[in-house]
Enzyme design. Structure first.
Site, PDB file in Angstrom:
ATOM      1  CG  ASP A 111      -1.832  -1.156   1.349  1.00  0.00           C
ATOM      2  OD1 ASP A 111      -2.156  -1.775   0.325  1.00  0.00           O
ATOM      3  OD2 ASP A 111      -2.252  -1.458   2.491  1.00  0.00           O
ATOM      4  CD  GLU A 161      -9.032  -2.382  -1.528  1.00  0.00           C
ATOM      5  OE1 GLU A 161      -9.548  -2.400  -0.394  1.00  0.00           O
ATOM      6  OE2 GLU A 161      -8.310  -3.300  -1.946  1.00  0.00           O
TER       7      GLU A 161
END
Ligand code: FUB
Length: 324
Positions: A15, A223
């Site tokens: 991420d 997302e």
């Protein structure tokens, strides 16, 4: 840079949020770990407990410095569990880390932690941001000095529990023919610690000007929002989740609407896909992750970088992921 490169081979990091501060490139990843929690659609197996910061001044050939643990779940007063994707913004020499974390009722909220250095450590505020929910905060510092925070994620990210910024009694995903659930964006307040306004939906339109539908899961937002500007155009990019792509849409202002433009990265080994797009020393880079080094364990991901190319019309050349 022809081939993608793994950035932190000795640990599992995912991420990436990436920014240039004081001429150096700083990477703010999630810190994956083996928790032993079985995999499920709520993402319980992503049970991360701290963040490290990394920096480099040579993306392609240089060493990457690990600045160690800069924030831990044990130091956050309102913590329940699961430190997911964070981002950091600089204002007036202070650094603000935005992080999603479940509170003690197992509800994701967004917290802020502050430092005098991009390398941390970051000191958390006593409470989450007022009115915050869901996951994956990403901050744009716009050219006029305003800051915008984008956030949201479906399924384990809990976005389906909200409509118009209010919690629903029962979580609900739209029907396939209905508009997809959008990410959210809000301008940040002067002190960087709260929203300056009610979060607004980030609407993505198709070529005919219609909002992408929930059933269009090869293109719709799931997302991992990220915002960057290229030649004055706003590029909103994101993961499509269950179809495992990174896609992008462009617009002429930070709120949108944005028009769908295409795929940045095809699926990688692993379930999730996540990214940051940054210019450094005249080249553009896509930072992302995959689960190749862990042998496909979806919760143990490794940071990567590859060069990103734009065509003269501003479209992005699609990069092939590792799941071919
Ligand atoms: O790392 C946990 C979650 O997985 C992130 O918040 C999502 O974007 C996905 O990468």
């Amino acid at each position: 840079m022809k081939e993608p490169k793994y950035l932190v081979p000795g640990d599992y990091m995912a991420d990436p949020a990436v920014h240039v501060f004081d001429g150096k490139l700083y990477i703010y990843p999630s810190h994956d770990r083996e928790s032993g929690i079985p995999e499920n659609d709520h993402g319980d197996h992503f049970d991360m407990r701290d963040y490290h910061v990394f920096s480099t001044d040579d993306v392609e050939n240089g060493p990457v410095t690990d600045h160690g643990v800069v924030l831990s779940v044990d130091d956050i007063p309102w913590a329940g569990r699961q430190l997911w994707d964070c981002d950091v913004a600089e204002k007036d020499g202070r650094y603000y880390m935005y992080f999603p974390l479940k509170d003690r009722n197992d509800i994701f909220r967004i917290g802020v932690a502050v430092s005098d250095s991009p390398e941390g450590p970051f000191v958390p505020q006593p409470d989450p941001m007022r009115g915050s929910y869901s996951i994956d905060p990403a901050v744009l510092k716009d050219d006029d000095g305003e800051y915008y925070i984008y956030f949201g994620g479906l399924w384990g990210g809990q976005l389906q529990r909200y409509r118009d910024n209010k919690a629903l009694e029962c979580p609900a995903l739209p029907a396939d023919h209905e508009p997809a659930l959008p990410a959210r964006v809000a301008r940040l307040g002067e002190n960087m610690l709260q929203f300056a306004e009610e979060p607004r939906p980030v609407v993505i339109l198709d070529d005919a000007g219609r909002p992408l539908t929930a059933g269009n899961n090869g293109r719709r937002f799931f997302e991992a929002p990220w915002m960057h500007k290229y030649n004055g155009v706003y590029y909103f990019s994101y993961s499509t989740g269950d179809t495992h792509r990174l896609c992008y849409a462009t617009g002429d202002n930070p709120y949108g609407p944005f028009t769908y433009r295409g795929v940045i990265l095809t699926p990688v080994v692993g379930w999730t896909t996540h990214h940051a797009i940054v210019e450094y020393r005249g080249k553009w880079y896509l930072f992302h992750h995959d689960s190749v080094p862990s042998g496909g364990r979806t919760w143990l991901r490794s940071l990567k970088v590859v060069e990103l190319e734009y065509r003269p019309d501003g479209s992005i050349v699609t990069i092939n992921g590792t799941d071919e």
